[in-house]
Scaffold this active site. Structure first.
Site, PDB file in Angstrom:
ATOM      1  N   ARG A  97     -19.216 -51.698-107.933  1.00  0.00           N
ATOM      2  CA  ARG A  97     -18.983 -53.126-107.667  1.00  0.00           C
ATOM      3  C   ARG A  97     -19.277 -53.952-108.916  1.00  0.00           C
ATOM      4  NH1 ARG A  97     -21.573 -56.953-102.826  1.00  0.00           N
ATOM      5  NH2 ARG A  97     -20.763 -58.915-103.646  1.00  0.00           N
ATOM      6  N   ASN A 151     -15.716 -52.362 -96.639  1.00  0.00           N
ATOM      7  CA  ASN A 151     -14.783 -53.288 -97.266  1.00  0.00           C
ATOM      8  C   ASN A 151     -13.862 -52.594 -98.261  1.00  0.00           C
ATOM      9  OD1 ASN A 151     -15.192 -55.893 -96.176  1.00  0.00           O
ATOM     10  ND2 ASN A 151     -17.127 -56.103 -97.280  1.00  0.00           N
ATOM     11  N   CYS A 173     -16.028 -57.499 -89.291  1.00  0.00           N
ATOM     12  CA  CYS A 173     -16.520 -58.323 -90.394  1.00  0.00           C
ATOM     13  C   CYS A 173     -17.554 -59.287 -89.828  1.00  0.00           C
ATOM     14  CB  CYS A 173     -15.357 -59.088 -91.018  1.00  0.00           C
ATOM     15  SG  CYS A 173     -15.827 -60.144 -92.411  1.00  0.00           S
ATOM     16  N   HIS A 203     -11.097 -61.581 -94.281  1.00  0.00           N
ATOM     17  CA  HIS A 203     -11.494 -62.503 -95.341  1.00  0.00           C
ATOM     18  C   HIS A 203     -10.389 -63.512 -95.673  1.00  0.00           C
ATOM     19  CE1 HIS A 203     -15.010 -59.901 -97.076  1.00  0.00           C
ATOM     20  NE2 HIS A 203     -15.172 -60.242 -95.799  1.00  0.00           N
ATOM     21  N   TYR A 259     -13.988 -67.508 -97.390  1.00  0.00           N
ATOM     22  CA  TYR A 259     -13.345 -66.877 -98.544  1.00  0.00           C
ATOM     23  C   TYR A 259     -12.117 -67.638 -99.013  1.00  0.00           C
ATOM     24  CZ  TYR A 259     -16.277 -62.713 -98.425  1.00  0.00           C
ATOM     25  OH  TYR A 259     -17.338 -61.843 -98.496  1.00  0.00           O
TER      26      TYR A 259
END
Length: 464
Positions: A97, A151, A173, A203, A259
């Site tokens: 990440r 995710n 989520c 998102h 988001y």
């Protein structure tokens, strides 16, 4: 489901979220006749699995329950005869990440876990793994439900259902949960006295709200949350709280997902992310430090409950939602939830067989979404583009085709086109080489012909 001795498996069991998952099962001990909980991880996660696994055992013991908690690195052993399989893994761990965020940001382009270039690369790494898990499930637990909150949840769930053929899949989520709580707080009403309809993709959804008298409260909530006098803080700990443009949200007539900031107020969000990058404080780096503190807490042999500090991790409520979804399927509770599931005409603006994130009751045969219909043009245009991008990302993740991947980068609105799209794609391919075997041939070509790309990525990661 009718079994009275459930076997529940969690892949990514060494996650810092696991205590919330165990807490959720304990809260539902009268609804879920659990016999075994299996926590599965890989060799690189062995230490964390041991720490959080022992804590899970302490939690079960403190609750006085006769459940057996197994810890294993053998996924096939765990999956044998499972009833429910939840997935919460991260291919490449948090270091991956960090690459997803820092490499784009080094070029002044958004780096984020599920959006933009970083989100697409997380999908490239994750989708082949979920399809491998499904191959094992076909052999070892053909009747099990797959509950995914890995995710990017929407794309991973779509890959599982459309390409893996695992129809008994639901994606989850925590973002809608936060929006529900926010609405209840703003209206000063109990959450169960409000009716919510969410629609979109993971998102990237919108929602509307009604009260029990049948009155729609959406416009009122837009004023309360986004109006000129509002001082509302974002309920999402992992997203910078830049205010939306009130007039734009008023025109939409729907409440946006947190988001949406990356798309509706892109410049301000990007500027903040670049500032974090320059200080060495990208979200991934902050989360890595938070997670290290959590695991130090988890080592305490007297800790037998979920610590408050876990809420700072940013994904709180994920695991509890997974437990509720399982309980609703097991008992045909028909709990109203927001899930990623097959569209089947729920949103008329999107393909019938695609995966959408929508509201509806969860029955013993899975989610039954409420009909949404069509979006207003402004929302319709952008969500159709986003869904096309998702479908292209999924195809690239499965086929390992460079041209498809480049097309996904070109379609994604958070990635500049042309030379920059190709530069980012090449650098991220090199950075994630270990976890992208489907792109091996192209990565070898880049390494052989673009030594400057290899040097740049190496220098950037060394300076992390």
């Amino acid at each position: 489901m009718t079994r009275d001795a459930l076997k529940i498996v969690t892949i990514g069991g060494g996650s810092s979220y696991t205590p919330e998952l165990i807490e959720g099962y304990i809260k539902r001990k009268d609804e879920l006749p659990i016999k075994e909980i299996w926590l599965v991880d890989i060799e690189e996660g062995k230490e964390k699995l041991a720490i959080v696994g022992e804590m899970a055992k302490r939690m079960v013991k403190a609750a006085g329950l006769p459940w057996t908690v197994h810890l294993t690195l053998n996924r096939r052993e765990a999956l044998k005869d499972a009833d429910y399989v939840s997935t919460q893994f991260r291919v490449g761990l948090l270091n991956a990440r960090i690459k997803d965020e820092r490499i784009p940001l080094s070029h002044g382009v958004l780096g984020q876990e599920t959006n933009g270039a970083g989100g697409m690369f997380k999908a490239f790494r994750t989708i082949p793994v979920i399809l491998d898990i499904i191959k094992d499930m076909e052999e070892l637990c053909p009747d099990a439900w797959l509950v995914n909150f890995t995710n990017p949840a929407g794309m991973v769930t779509e890959a599982a259902i459309k390409h893996g053929g695992w129809k008994k899949t639901a994606g989850l989520c925590n973002v809608p949960i936060g929006h529900r709580k926010q609405a209840a707080e703003k209206l000063n009403l109990p959450e169960d006295e409000l009716f919510f309809k969410f629609a979109g993709i993971n998102h990237f959804h919108w929602h509307r709200v009604w009260d029990k008298t049948g009155k729609e409260r959406t416009a009122e909530l837009i004023d309360l949350i986004y109006g000129p006098q509002s001082e509302t803080e974002s309920h999402l700990k992992n997203i910078h709280n830049v205010p939306f443009h009130y007039e734009q949200i008023k025109d939409l007539g729907m409440l946006p997902c947190g988001y949406h900031r990356y798309y509706y107020i892109e410049d301000e969000m990007l500027e903040h992310s670049i500032e974090e990058f320059k200080k060495g404080e990208t979200r991934a780096q902050v989360v890595k430090a938070t997670e290290a503190r959590l695991f130090e807490l988890y080592k305490d042999p007297n800790l037998d409950y979920k610590p408050k500090e876990l809420e700072e991790r940013g994904g709180t409520h994920y695991s509890d939602a997974a437990c509720e979804l399982i309980a609703s399927i097991q008992n045909d509770k028909r709990t109203d939830m927001v899930v990623s599931t097959a569209n089947n005409g729920t949103i008329t603006d999107l393909p019938y067989d695609c995966i959408v994130e929508v509201s509806g009751p969860v029955t013993s045969h899975g989610p039954e979404p409420y009909n949404w219909g069509a979006f207003p043009p402004a929302a319709r245009g952008i969500i159709q583009m986003m869904k096309g991008m998702e479908e292209t990302v999924i195809r690239a993740a499965i086929d390992g085709d460079y041209g498809t991947a480049l097309h996904a980068f070109t379609v994604n609105p958070l990635v500049p086109g042309g030379v920059m799209a190709k530069t980012l794609l090449d650098e991220l391919l090199v950075a994630h080489k270990e976890h992208l075997p489907q792109f091996a041939e192209k990565i070898n070509e880049i390494e052989a012909t673009q030594p400057e790309t290899v040097a740049y990525v190496s220098h950037l990661m060394e300076s992390n």
